[in-house]
Enzyme design. Structure first.
Site, mmCIF file in Angstrom:
data_model
loop_
_atom_site.group_PDB
_atom_site.id
_atom_site.type_symbol
_atom_site.label_atom_id
_atom_site.label_comp_id
_atom_site.label_asym_id
_atom_site.label_seq_id
_atom_site.Cartn_x
_atom_site.Cartn_y
_atom_site.Cartn_z
ATOM 1 N N LYS A 122 44.815 39.539 41.633
ATOM 2 C CA LYS A 122 44.960 38.887 42.944
ATOM 3 C C LYS A 122 46.226 39.311 43.662
ATOM 4 C CE LYS A 122 41.981 34.906 42.608
ATOM 5 N NZ LYS A 122 41.825 33.456 42.744
ATOM 6 N N LYS A 205 30.868 41.703 41.257
ATOM 7 C CA LYS A 205 30.414 40.309 41.242
ATOM 8 C C LYS A 205 30.052 39.838 42.648
ATOM 9 C CE LYS A 205 32.881 36.717 39.996
ATOM 10 N NZ LYS A 205 33.793 35.750 39.374
ATOM 11 N N LYS A 208 32.776 35.267 47.187
ATOM 12 C CA LYS A 208 33.072 34.643 48.480
ATOM 13 C C LYS A 208 33.813 35.589 49.399
ATOM 14 C CE LYS A 208 34.160 30.153 46.425
ATOM 15 N NZ LYS A 208 35.256 29.423 45.791
HETATM 16 P P1 AMP Z 1 35.072 31.026 42.529
HETATM 17 O O1 AMP Z 1 33.999 31.298 43.533
HETATM 18 O O2 AMP Z 1 35.664 32.304 41.980
HETATM 19 O O3 AMP Z 1 36.081 30.011 42.974
HETATM 20 O O4 AMP Z 1 34.372 30.382 41.244
HETATM 21 C C1 AMP Z 1 33.853 29.070 41.182
HETATM 22 C C2 AMP Z 1 32.891 29.001 40.003
HETATM 23 O O5 AMP Z 1 31.731 29.806 40.248
HETATM 24 C C3 AMP Z 1 33.488 29.531 38.673
HETATM 25 O O6 AMP Z 1 33.060 28.734 37.594
HETATM 26 C C4 AMP Z 1 32.938 30.932 38.574
HETATM 27 O O7 AMP Z 1 32.850 31.395 37.242
HETATM 28 C C5 AMP Z 1 31.555 30.793 39.221
HETATM 29 N N1 AMP Z 1 31.162 32.063 39.857
HETATM 30 C C6 AMP Z 1 31.755 32.661 40.909
HETATM 31 N N2 AMP Z 1 31.130 33.810 41.250
HETATM 32 C C7 AMP Z 1 30.104 33.959 40.368
HETATM 33 C C8 AMP Z 1 29.088 34.962 40.176
HETATM 34 N N3 AMP Z 1 28.999 36.016 40.967
HETATM 35 N N4 AMP Z 1 28.209 34.775 39.166
HETATM 36 C C9 AMP Z 1 28.289 33.694 38.354
HETATM 37 N N5 AMP Z 1 29.219 32.725 38.478
HETATM 38 C C10 AMP Z 1 30.127 32.837 39.460
#
Ligand code: AMP
Ligand code: TRP
Length: 342
Positions: A122, A205, A208
């Site tokens: 990051k 991945k 967002k």
């Molecule tokens: P974040 O969007 O990185 O804040 O992640 C929030 C939650 O969503 C966490 O538990 C991540 O592991 C899960 N997550 C985020 N992106 C993915 C993805 N592409 N596939 C599966 N899980 C995800």
């Protein structure tokens, strides 16, 4: 009988998890996190947090942050998290998180934090310009979990290192003060199938922060947008094979089959068998239909909730009160253990 029942309730393990309110909640968040969190409610006492203090480790526009906190809460509820059965709140509203994090900053070692790969990712090339908060992000995450003595933490693979740090902090705290106070957390890392990839690049991945909106299915997308994004998703020219092995070097194809399998709650193998020999035009049409069927109720519920911010604010306020009640005696005991109070 009733007594037995209540004993069982008391013996339930505590689950804690959270996501940052940084907008654009997507299909990956739903399949990899929220849906699983909702399912855990059947077996555990669950605490689900909107981690706004983690979000501000990188700059957030205040007005947008306010909206994003409500949107995240709406996404949790629309995904099946029951704000009565579980505790749903935003992190900043329970000051004990920040307080315990400070104490953990004094327990964790610089060397431990220096190894954190998420900070390196990051902060990028200019780590001198990253906020101090971003660097100590993992000690706040340890505080989130240990403040409730939660023992199960469902997260994606990318958070594994932070959970190991949480274990190290708990262990060092217990050793330093000669107590058996903090539990050692069990990571509940989801299996590989729950990692949803970008629709534009099967090696990235779904995220967002991807600048291309076509890379992800947002939980706010309507049926038309979902169908269009799936139609435009990158694939290869080969048909769906009858076995998983053959998908190994076809990341985009594997991703679409994975999404289908997760949404249909069917093993990957079964999906391959069902569509074996079919081309992607046909498979995408089936996937679109399934995605719209599964996501439309969530999208509708999110938009209904977004129209009622007072309701969301009420849920978050009630959740914060319940979380405070659980956290206060634990923080008080920490104060006593480390000699801040007698
Ligand atoms: P974040 O969007 O990185 O804040 O992640 C929030 C939650 O969503 C966490 O538990 C991540 O592991 C899960 N997550 C985020 N992106 C993915 C993805 N592409 N596939 C599966 N899980 C995800
Ligand atoms: N760091 C987590 C993520 O980016 C979010 C998070 C903060 C979290 N505190 C937590 C997850 C405590 C589980 C438990 O996904």
């Amino acid at each position: 009988m009733a007594n037995d029942q209540s004993k069982k309730m008391k013996a339930r393990e505590r689950v804690f998890s959270g996501a940052q309110p940084t907008g654009n909640m997507h299909l990956g968040n739903y399949l990899g996190a929220f849906r699983n969190w909702a399912r855990m409610q059947a077996d555990y006492d669950c605490i689900y947090c909107v981690v706004d203090l983690h979000a501000i480790t990188t700059f957030q526009d205040p007005e947008t942050l306010r909206d994003n906190v409500r949107d995240a809460a709406a996404a949790y509820i629309a995904s099946g998290i029951d704000p009565e059965a579980s505790i749903l709140f935003s992190q900043s509203q329970v000051p004990a998180h920040a307080e315990l994090a400070w104490i953990f900053n004094c327990v964790a070692r610089l060397g431990w934090l220096n190894r954190m790969t998420q900070f390196k990712d990051k902060a990028g090339k200019h780590k001198e310009r990253a906020s101090v908060g971003l660097y100590i992000y993992p000690t706040l995450m340890a505080a989130d979990i240990l403040l409730y003595k939660a023992t199960r933490v469902p997260v994606g693979q990318d958070q594994k290192q932070h959970l190991e740090l949480t274990r190290d902090i708990a262990q060092k705290f217990n050793n330093d003060f000669g107590v058996d106070f903090f539990p050692i957390v069990e990571p509940a890392i989801l299996e590989e199938g729950a990692r949803i990839m970008s629709l534009r690049d099967g090696r990235q991945k779904m995220s967002k922060s991807d600048p291309s909106d076509y890379s992800r299915i947002n939980l706010t997308d309507d049926a038309g947008a979902i169908a269009k994004k799936i139609r435009k998703a990158r694939t290869d020219a080969d048909p769906i094979p009858d076995n998983l092995e053959a998908l190994k070097d076809r990341p985009e194809a594997l991703n679409l089959v994975t999404i289908y399998s997760a949404l249909a709650d069917l093993p990957l193998k079964r999906v391959c068998q069902e569509f074996s020999g079919k081309g992607f035009a046909e498979f995408k049409a089936a996937l679109s239909e399934l995605a719209v069927e599964k996501l439309a109720p969530i999208t509708a519920e999110m938009s209904r909730l977004k129209g009622d911010p007072a309701y969301i604010d009420g849920i978050l306020a009630a959740g914060a009160e319940r979380a405070n009640d659980l956290a206060a005696p634990i923080l008080k005991e920490v104060h006593r253990i480390i000699g801040l109070t007698s």
